[in-house]
Design a protein around this motif. Sequence first.
Motif, PDB file in Angstrom:
ATOM      1  N   VAL A   5       5.343  12.679  -7.134  1.00 50.77           N
ATOM      2  CA  VAL A   5       5.775  11.353  -6.700  1.00 50.77           C
ATOM      3  C   VAL A   5       4.909  11.001  -5.496  1.00 50.77           C
ATOM      4  O   VAL A   5       4.745  11.803  -4.582  1.00 50.77           O
ATOM      5  CB  VAL A   5       7.269  11.356  -6.324  1.00 50.77           C
ATOM      6  N   TYR A   6       4.330   9.798  -5.529  1.00 52.66           N
ATOM      7  CA  TYR A   6       3.445   9.372  -4.449  1.00 52.66           C
ATOM      8  C   TYR A   6       4.087   8.244  -3.658  1.00 52.66           C
ATOM      9  O   TYR A   6       4.810   7.412  -4.204  1.00 52.66           O
ATOM     10  CB  TYR A   6       2.092   8.924  -5.002  1.00 52.66           C
ATOM     11  N   LEU A   7       3.819   8.250  -2.374  1.00 54.35           N
ATOM     12  CA  LEU A   7       4.284   7.231  -1.453  1.00 54.35           C
ATOM     13  C   LEU A   7       3.062   6.619  -0.795  1.00 54.35           C
ATOM     14  O   LEU A   7       2.004   7.260  -0.704  1.00 54.35           O
ATOM     15  CB  LEU A   7       5.200   7.850  -0.397  1.00 54.35           C
ATOM     16  N   LEU A   8       3.192   5.410  -0.311  1.00 50.28           N
ATOM     17  CA  LEU A   8       2.057   4.729   0.302  1.00 50.28           C
ATOM     18  C   LEU A   8       2.415   4.284   1.710  1.00 50.28           C
ATOM     19  O   LEU A   8       3.426   3.616   1.922  1.00 50.28           O
ATOM     20  CB  LEU A   8       1.665   3.513  -0.537  1.00 50.28           C
ATOM     21  N   ALA A   9       1.576   4.672   2.664  1.00 51.08           N
ATOM     22  CA  ALA A   9       1.694   4.180   4.033  1.00 51.08           C
ATOM     23  C   ALA A   9       0.633   3.108   4.206  1.00 51.08           C
ATOM     24  O   ALA A   9      -0.537   3.333   3.891  1.00 51.08           O
ATOM     25  CB  ALA A   9       1.475   5.311   5.029  1.00 51.08           C
ATOM     26  N   THR A  10       1.042   1.949   4.657  1.00 52.21           N
ATOM     27  CA  THR A  10       0.106   0.839   4.825  1.00 52.21           C
ATOM     28  C   THR A  10      -0.020   0.496   6.301  1.00 52.21           C
ATOM     29  O   THR A  10       0.888   0.719   7.090  1.00 52.21           O
ATOM     30  CB  THR A  10       0.570  -0.405   4.049  1.00 52.21           C
ATOM     31  N   ASP A  11      -1.157  -0.056   6.659  1.00 55.22           N
ATOM     32  CA  ASP A  11      -1.419  -0.505   8.018  1.00 55.22           C
ATOM     33  C   ASP A  11      -1.210  -2.015   8.043  1.00 55.22           C
ATOM     34  O   ASP A  11      -1.982  -2.747   7.427  1.00 55.22           O
ATOM     35  CB  ASP A  11      -2.849  -0.145   8.415  1.00 55.22           C
ATOM     36  N   PRO A  12      -0.189  -2.509   8.746  1.00 55.20           N
ATOM     37  CA  PRO A  12       0.061  -3.955   8.742  1.00 55.20           C
ATOM     38  C   PRO A  12      -1.069  -4.767   9.383  1.00 55.20           C
ATOM     39  O   PRO A  12      -1.211  -5.951   9.116  1.00 55.20           O
ATOM     40  CB  PRO A  12       1.359  -4.099   9.539  1.00 55.20           C
ATOM     41  N   LYS A  13      -1.916  -4.110  10.176  1.00 55.66           N
ATOM     42  CA  LYS A  13      -3.029  -4.809  10.821  1.00 55.66           C
ATOM     43  C   LYS A  13      -4.293  -4.786   9.976  1.00 55.66           C
ATOM     44  O   LYS A  13      -5.243  -5.499  10.260  1.00 55.66           O
ATOM     45  CB  LYS A  13      -3.315  -4.192  12.191  1.00 55.66           C
ATOM     46  N   ASN A  14      -4.333  -3.926   8.949  1.00 54.54           N
ATOM     47  CA  ASN A  14      -5.515  -3.809   8.112  1.00 54.54           C
ATOM     48  C   ASN A  14      -5.075  -3.531   6.675  1.00 54.54           C
ATOM     49  O   ASN A  14      -4.754  -2.391   6.335  1.00 54.54           O
ATOM     50  CB  ASN A  14      -6.434  -2.691   8.630  1.00 54.54           C
ATOM     51  N   PRO A  15      -5.101  -4.549   5.813  1.00 57.99           N
ATOM     52  CA  PRO A  15      -4.627  -4.360   4.441  1.00 57.99           C
ATOM     53  C   PRO A  15      -5.492  -3.418   3.606  1.00 57.99           C
ATOM     54  O   PRO A  15      -5.094  -3.023   2.520  1.00 57.99           O
ATOM     55  CB  PRO A  15      -4.643  -5.772   3.860  1.00 57.99           C
ATOM     56  N   CYS A  16      -6.652  -3.048   4.107  1.00 57.13           N
ATOM     57  CA  CYS A  16      -7.520  -2.131   3.361  1.00 57.13           C
ATOM     58  C   CYS A  16      -7.356  -0.679   3.796  1.00 57.13           C
ATOM     59  O   CYS A  16      -8.107   0.175   3.345  1.00 57.13           O
ATOM     60  CB  CYS A  16      -8.979  -2.551   3.531  1.00 57.13           C
ATOM     61  N   ARG A  17      -6.450  -0.376   4.675  1.00 53.59           N
ATOM     62  CA  ARG A  17      -6.290   0.998   5.140  1.00 53.59           C
ATOM     63  C   ARG A  17      -4.944   1.550   4.711  1.00 53.59           C
ATOM     64  O   ARG A  17      -3.965   1.494   5.438  1.00 53.59           O
ATOM     65  CB  ARG A  17      -6.434   1.067   6.659  1.00 53.59           C
ATOM     66  N   ASP A  18      -4.901   2.079   3.523  1.00 55.09           N
ATOM     67  CA  ASP A  18      -3.703   2.715   3.002  1.00 55.09           C
ATOM     68  C   ASP A  18      -3.877   4.225   3.055  1.00 55.09           C
ATOM     69  O   ASP A  18      -5.003   4.733   3.079  1.00 55.09           O
ATOM     70  CB  ASP A  18      -3.464   2.305   1.545  1.00 55.09           C
ATOM     71  N   VAL A  19      -2.748   4.929   3.053  1.00 51.27           N
ATOM     72  CA  VAL A  19      -2.761   6.384   2.938  1.00 51.27           C
ATOM     73  C   VAL A  19      -1.772   6.749   1.842  1.00 51.27           C
ATOM     74  O   VAL A  19      -0.595   6.385   1.905  1.00 51.27           O
ATOM     75  CB  VAL A  19      -2.374   7.081   4.258  1.00 51.27           C
ATOM     76  N   VAL A  31      -7.440   5.582   1.951  1.00 49.70           N
ATOM     77  CA  VAL A  31      -8.062   4.572   1.095  1.00 49.70           C
ATOM     78  C   VAL A  31      -8.844   3.629   2.000  1.00 49.70           C
ATOM     79  O   VAL A  31      -8.317   3.126   2.987  1.00 49.70           O
ATOM     80  CB  VAL A  31      -7.006   3.772   0.305  1.00 49.70           C
ATOM     81  N   PHE A  32     -10.106   3.417   1.666  1.00 51.68           N
ATOM     82  CA  PHE A  32     -10.982   2.524   2.427  1.00 51.68           C
ATOM     83  C   PHE A  32     -11.516   1.444   1.498  1.00 51.68           C
ATOM     84  O   PHE A  32     -11.909   1.731   0.371  1.00 51.68           O
ATOM     85  CB  PHE A  32     -12.199   3.279   2.985  1.00 51.68           C
ATOM     86  N   CYS A  33     -11.567   0.207   1.969  1.00 49.69           N
ATOM     87  CA  CYS A  33     -12.272  -0.870   1.265  1.00 49.69           C
ATOM     88  C   CYS A  33     -13.692  -0.855   1.817  1.00 49.69           C
ATOM     89  O   CYS A  33     -13.953  -1.392   2.893  1.00 49.69           O
ATOM     90  CB  CYS A  33     -11.612  -2.222   1.507  1.00 49.69           C
ATOM     91  N   VAL A  34     -14.579  -0.230   1.108  1.00 54.02           N
ATOM     92  CA  VAL A  34     -15.935   0.009   1.600  1.00 54.02           C
ATOM     93  C   VAL A  34     -16.692  -1.291   1.849  1.00 54.02           C
ATOM     94  O   VAL A  34     -17.526  -1.368   2.750  1.00 54.02           O
ATOM     95  CB  VAL A  34     -16.703   0.932   0.628  1.00 54.02           C
ATOM     96  N   ASP A  35     -16.391  -2.333   1.089  1.00 53.93           N
ATOM     97  CA  ASP A  35     -17.072  -3.613   1.277  1.00 53.93           C
ATOM     98  C   ASP A  35     -16.679  -4.285   2.592  1.00 53.93           C
ATOM     99  O   ASP A  35     -17.423  -5.103   3.118  1.00 53.93           O
ATOM    100  CB  ASP A  35     -16.753  -4.563   0.125  1.00 53.93           C
TER     101      ASP A  35
END
Length: 103
Positions: A5-19, A31-35
């Motif tokens: 089971v996977y959970l996601l931590a998100t950064d409210p200041k950066n939508p491209c930085r999930d863990v 997770v990085f948005c390389v672009d």
Amino acid sequence: MEHNVYLLATDPKNPCRDVIHSRDTGLKVNVFCVDDEKFSANPNEIQLYAYANNKLYAFETINVTPDDALDVIDAIQWYAEYIDFPDMEILPEDPRMGQNVAM
């Protein structure tokens, strides 16, 4: 066969930085948005790449252990489903020109 089971931590200041966190193991994947941001691969971690929604993503483990390494693909596939891009192709190397580094 049991699935993690996977959970996601998100950064409210950066939508491209999930863990991505595995609830059942110690696996964590950045997770990085390389672009949209600079990404430098850590030689001590596993990196995989994928295109989804016209963006290049980099996935990098955090303090990976040999036991967790086998679950990285499963975690990325879960993330692909989460972002509504289930057919995301996972790439073993950085597809950008000049970014491949021999290990």
